[in-house]
Write a protein that holds these residues in place. Structure first.
Motif, PDB file in Angstrom:
ATOM      1  N   PRO A  35       0.823  -1.218   0.000  1.00 46.13           N
ATOM      2  CA  PRO A  35       0.000   0.000   0.000  1.00 46.13           C
ATOM      3  C   PRO A  35       0.853   1.262   0.000  1.00 46.13           C
ATOM      4  CG  PRO A  35       0.001  -1.013   2.181  1.00 46.13           C
ATOM      5  CD  PRO A  35       0.732  -1.952   1.267  1.00 46.13           C
ATOM      6  N   GLU A  36       0.310   2.280  -0.651  1.00 51.74           N
ATOM      7  CA  GLU A  36       0.919   3.614  -0.629  1.00 51.74           C
ATOM      8  C   GLU A  36       0.307   4.462   0.477  1.00 51.74           C
ATOM      9  OE1 GLU A  36       1.467   5.292  -4.880  1.00 51.74           O
ATOM     10  OE2 GLU A  36      -0.294   3.954  -4.970  1.00 51.74           O
ATOM     11  N   VAL A  37      -0.946   4.172   0.803  1.00 43.24           N
ATOM     12  CA  VAL A  37      -1.685   4.941   1.793  1.00 43.24           C
ATOM     13  C   VAL A  37      -2.583   3.984   2.574  1.00 43.24           C
ATOM     14  CG1 VAL A  37      -3.558   5.539   0.184  1.00 43.24           C
ATOM     15  CG2 VAL A  37      -3.131   7.001   2.170  1.00 43.24           C
ATOM     16  N   ILE A  38      -2.758   4.275   3.855  1.00 43.74           N
ATOM     17  CA  ILE A  38      -3.610   3.449   4.709  1.00 43.74           C
ATOM     18  C   ILE A  38      -4.779   4.285   5.212  1.00 43.74           C
ATOM     19  CG2 ILE A  38      -3.737   2.068   6.814  1.00 43.74           C
ATOM     20  CD1 ILE A  38      -0.730   1.551   6.533  1.00 43.74           C
ATOM     21  N   ARG A  64      -4.846   0.670   1.454  1.00 46.89           N
ATOM     22  CA  ARG A  64      -5.211  -0.385   2.405  1.00 46.89           C
ATOM     23  C   ARG A  64      -6.285   0.185   3.317  1.00 46.89           C
ATOM     24  NH1 ARG A  64      -0.716  -3.340   6.007  1.00 46.89           N
ATOM     25  NH2 ARG A  64      -0.702  -4.620   4.122  1.00 46.89           N
ATOM     26  N   VAL A  65      -7.257  -0.644   3.684  1.00 49.60           N
ATOM     27  CA  VAL A  65      -8.237  -0.262   4.696  1.00 49.60           C
ATOM     28  C   VAL A  65      -7.974  -1.113   5.931  1.00 49.60           C
ATOM     29  CG1 VAL A  65     -10.671  -0.150   5.352  1.00 49.60           C
ATOM     30  CG2 VAL A  65     -10.000   0.365   3.000  1.00 49.60           C
ATOM     31  N   VAL A  66      -7.821  -0.434   7.050  1.00 45.70           N
ATOM     32  CA  VAL A  66      -7.641  -1.102   8.335  1.00 45.70           C
ATOM     33  C   VAL A  66      -8.846  -0.782   9.210  1.00 45.70           C
ATOM     34  CG1 VAL A  66      -6.279  -1.136  10.467  1.00 45.70           C
ATOM     35  CG2 VAL A  66      -5.118  -1.122   8.239  1.00 45.70           C
ATOM     36  N   SER A  67      -9.484  -1.835   9.712  1.00 47.10           N
ATOM     37  CA  SER A  67     -10.539  -1.659  10.698  1.00 47.10           C
ATOM     38  C   SER A  67      -9.878  -1.770  12.061  1.00 47.10           C
ATOM     39  CB  SER A  67     -11.613  -2.741  10.532  1.00 47.10           C
ATOM     40  OG  SER A  67     -12.602  -2.585  11.528  1.00 47.10           O
ATOM     41  N   LEU A  68     -10.084  -0.761  12.889  1.00 44.74           N
ATOM     42  CA  LEU A  68      -9.419  -0.695  14.199  1.00 44.74           C
ATOM     43  C   LEU A  68     -10.473  -0.512  15.294  1.00 44.74           C
ATOM     44  CD1 LEU A  68      -6.397  -0.810  15.014  1.00 44.74           C
ATOM     45  CD2 LEU A  68      -6.422   1.665  15.036  1.00 44.74           C
ATOM     46  N   GLU A  83       2.819  -3.975  13.278  1.00 38.57           N
ATOM     47  CA  GLU A  83       3.515  -3.431  12.108  1.00 38.57           C
ATOM     48  C   GLU A  83       3.104  -4.132  10.817  1.00 38.57           C
ATOM     49  OE1 GLU A  83       7.719  -3.236  12.925  1.00 38.57           O
ATOM     50  OE2 GLU A  83       7.423  -1.569  14.344  1.00 38.57           O
ATOM     51  N   SER A  84       2.560  -5.339  10.907  1.00 41.12           N
ATOM     52  CA  SER A  84       2.048  -5.987   9.689  1.00 41.12           C
ATOM     53  C   SER A  84       0.754  -5.323   9.237  1.00 41.12           C
ATOM     54  CB  SER A  84       1.826  -7.489   9.923  1.00 41.12           C
ATOM     55  OG  SER A  84       0.691  -7.734  10.732  1.00 41.12           O
ATOM     56  N   VAL A  85       0.003  -4.796  10.190  1.00 41.54           N
ATOM     57  CA  VAL A  85      -1.253  -4.110   9.878  1.00 41.54           C
ATOM     58  C   VAL A  85      -0.990  -2.649   9.504  1.00 41.54           C
ATOM     59  CG1 VAL A  85      -3.492  -3.374  10.837  1.00 41.54           C
ATOM     60  CG2 VAL A  85      -2.582  -5.651  11.372  1.00 41.54           C
ATOM     61  N   LEU A  86      -0.147  -1.988  10.279  1.00 42.60           N
ATOM     62  CA  LEU A  86       0.211  -0.580  10.048  1.00 42.60           C
ATOM     63  C   LEU A  86       1.727  -0.487   9.866  1.00 42.60           C
ATOM     64  CD1 LEU A  86      -2.024   1.080  12.812  1.00 42.60           C
ATOM     65  CD2 LEU A  86      -2.455   1.031  10.340  1.00 42.60           C
ATOM     66  N   PRO A  87       2.232  -0.847   8.685  1.00 40.99           N
ATOM     67  CA  PRO A  87       3.682  -0.833   8.483  1.00 40.99           C
ATOM     68  C   PRO A  87       4.268   0.574   8.648  1.00 40.99           C
ATOM     69  CG  PRO A  87       2.529  -1.506   6.462  1.00 40.99           C
ATOM     70  CD  PRO A  87       1.501  -1.250   7.506  1.00 40.99           C
ATOM     71  N   PHE A 102      -9.496  12.880  18.820  1.00 41.75           N
ATOM     72  CA  PHE A 102      -8.557  12.693  19.915  1.00 41.75           C
ATOM     73  C   PHE A 102      -8.020  11.262  19.946  1.00 41.75           C
ATOM     74  CE2 PHE A 102      -7.571  11.629  24.346  1.00 41.75           C
ATOM     75  CZ  PHE A 102      -6.598  12.585  24.601  1.00 41.75           C
ATOM     76  N   GLY A 103      -6.709  11.135  19.952  1.00 44.59           N
ATOM     77  CA  GLY A 103      -6.064   9.840  20.071  1.00 44.59           C
ATOM     78  C   GLY A 103      -5.648   9.185  18.770  1.00 44.59           C
ATOM     79  N   TRP A 104      -6.235   9.586  17.665  1.00 43.98           N
ATOM     80  CA  TRP A 104      -5.920   8.947  16.385  1.00 43.98           C
ATOM     81  C   TRP A 104      -4.502   9.221  15.918  1.00 43.98           C
ATOM     82  CZ3 TRP A 104      -8.252   5.038  14.256  1.00 43.98           C
ATOM     83  CH2 TRP A 104      -9.591   4.791  14.560  1.00 43.98           C
ATOM     84  N   GLU A 105      -3.860  10.268  16.464  1.00 36.54           N
ATOM     85  CA  GLU A 105      -2.499  10.584  16.018  1.00 36.54           C
ATOM     86  C   GLU A 105      -1.534   9.438  16.303  1.00 36.54           C
ATOM     87  OE1 GLU A 105      -3.116  11.832  20.160  1.00 36.54           O
ATOM     88  OE2 GLU A 105      -4.196  12.425  18.341  1.00 36.54           O
ATOM     89  N   ARG A 106      -1.819   8.622  17.274  1.00 36.62           N
ATOM     90  CA  ARG A 106      -0.910   7.495  17.558  1.00 36.62           C
ATOM     91  C   ARG A 106      -0.927   6.469  16.436  1.00 36.62           C
ATOM     92  NH1 ARG A 106      -3.692   4.316  22.572  1.00 36.62           N
ATOM     93  NH2 ARG A 106      -5.105   6.054  22.507  1.00 36.62           N
ATOM     94  N   TYR A 107      -1.957   6.468  15.598  1.00 36.81           N
ATOM     95  CA  TYR A 107      -2.042   5.518  14.486  1.00 36.81           C
ATOM     96  C   TYR A 107      -1.742   6.151  13.133  1.00 36.81           C
ATOM     97  CZ  TYR A 107      -4.050   2.968  18.283  1.00 36.81           C
ATOM     98  OH  TYR A 107      -4.231   2.387  19.514  1.00 36.81           O
ATOM     99  N   VAL A 108      -1.962   7.443  12.998  1.00 33.84           N
ATOM    100  CA  VAL A 108      -1.647   8.097  11.721  1.00 33.84           C
ATOM    101  C   VAL A 108      -0.258   8.720  11.739  1.00 33.84           C
ATOM    102  CG1 VAL A 108      -4.073   8.511  11.141  1.00 33.84           C
ATOM    103  CG2 VAL A 108      -2.748  10.322  12.265  1.00 33.84           C
ATOM    104  N   GLY A 109       0.338   8.873  12.914  1.00 33.72           N
ATOM    105  CA  GLY A 109       1.661   9.479  13.004  1.00 33.72           C
ATOM    106  C   GLY A 109       1.596  10.991  12.932  1.00 33.72           C
TER     107      GLY A 109
END
Length: 152
Positions: A35-38, A64-68, A83-87, A102-109
């Motif tokens: 994926p280029e973008v998640i 890629r679509v990730v359900s979290l 890291e396999s889900v969110l490389p 709030f809090g999503w920054e830990r997954y989007v960086g």
């Protein structure tokens, strides 16, 4: 807006939810290559992420679509699984949350984007609010494409 006007889609069309017990899993991946973008979502926002994924795929963008659904369970998984889900190599990320971001920054960086509510109390028909706040497939796909643009 959360839980309102949900679209229907067959969750078996791309991937099964075997990762549900792990709190997060890959729901859809590009057919060819990494994926280029998640796009990350949970609950009612997943169908929105899937629609944006379909638009991006049609344009040749590998998404890629990730359900979290459970941050707590996902964070408990070993590093290899997370890291396999969110490389870490894929820094172009968009989270979709029809509530507070709030809090999503830990997954989007630090460079990722979050489509979320920043104000409350708006009153209008659902479709008008979704459009105004960017909760449409077009807006999410546009945000994903912006993530792929080089920083200036």
């Amino acid at each position: 807006m959360r839980g309102s006007g949900l679209g229907r889609w067959d969750s078996g069309w791309r991937s099964h939810a075997s990762g549900l017990a792990k709190g997060g899993y890959i729901l859809a991946d590009p057919p060819d290559g990494d994926p280029e973008v998640i796009l990350i979502a949970t609950g009612s926002e997943v169908s929105l992420a899937v629609s944006a994924y379909e638009q991006l795929s049609a344009e040749g963008i590998r998404a890629r679509v990730v359900s979290l659904p459970s941050w707590e369970l996902f964070d408990r998984q070993d590093r290899a699984y997370r890291e396999s889900v969110l490389p870490p190599s894929v820094i172009a990320r968009v989270a979709v949350e029809q509530a507070s971001g709030f809090g999503w920054e830990r997954y989007v960086g630090s460079t990722g984007a979050v489509v979320a509510m920043s104000t409350f109390g708006a009153s209008a028909p659902l479709k008008a609010l979704q459009s105004k706040f960017g909760f449409t497939p077009d807006a999410v796909a546009r945000m994903a494409k912006e993530q792929l643009e080089p920083a200036s």
